[in-house]
Design an enzyme around this catalytic site. Structure first.
Site: not given
Ligand code: MLT
Length: 205
Positions: A106, A157, A188
């Site tokens: 991320s 996501d 995610h």
């Protein structure tokens, strides 16, 4: 060291396994990805800095204006600060930057990508879990020649728009990187399928 990052370093036990740079996601810390690193590459040295930007107490590697909205000047400044620290850490811990493999999740995947774009000599390869386009700027031609990058994204996501992984792949390929892009049935968060894909890719080096 230039700009100190609180970090963990675990020495490697094998001389052939590449050192890993672990970069956590928003709200994480330097402990988050240790187990993933050990699973992906037993024997690797692990270098894991803690993001030094606080978003309401959640640590990150650069500030953002809103979710998915970035200030290029802020991103560049933080990326170059991390690159400077990495160069010093590589010397201190006797790590070869040309073999250093980033494993980022991320926000950590995003700063690994901007490192490749802005300071390509910092890394030899990268596994990016749920990256997006943060700096819409192609890598300089030839700057990523010989470097391998794996992009792992999820097809549902809510944070990363579906056009971002192919756009990021193109920005990195512009520098000559060998980019592998996979879209997994995931959101995610990363899943066992991500771990399997990353392991497979790492063993194919
Ligand atoms: C970012 O800000 O880097 C991305 O939105 C990923 C995240 O941290 O949620």
């Amino acid at each position: 060291m230039s700009h100190p990052y609180h970090h963990l370093f675990e020495p490697g036990t094998g001389s052939t396994a590449p050192p890993l740079l672990l970069l956590h996601g928003t709200g994480g810390n330097e402990h988050d990805l240790l187990r993933l690193g050990r699973t992906l590459s037993p024997g690797s040295a692990l270098l894991s800095p803690r993001g030094d930007v606080s978003e309401g107490g959640a640590l990150r590697f650069f500030a953002r204006l809103a979710e998915g909205v970035f200030d290029p000047a802020e991103v560049s400044r933080r990326t170059l600060a991390l690159a400077d620290w990495l160069a010093a850490a590589a010397k201190r811990y006797h790590l070869d930057p040309a073999r250093l493999t980033a494993v980022g999740f991320s926000n950590g995947a995003n700063i690994a990508a901007t490192l490749l774009q802005l300071r390509p000599q910092s890394l030899g390869a990268a596994v990016l879990l749920r990256p997006m386009v943060v700096l819409d700027q192609p890598a300089a031609p030839g700057s990523l020649a010989g470097k391998r990058v794996l992009l792992l994204n999820g097809n549902v996501d809510p944070i990363v728009p579906l056009d971002h992984p192919p756009r990021l792949a193109a920005l990195l390929r512009a520098g000559g990187a060998e980019v592998t892009q996979q879209l997994l049935p995931a959101s995610h968060g990363f899943t066992p399928a991500d771990v399997a894909a990353a392991q497979d890719w790492l063993t194919r080096r």
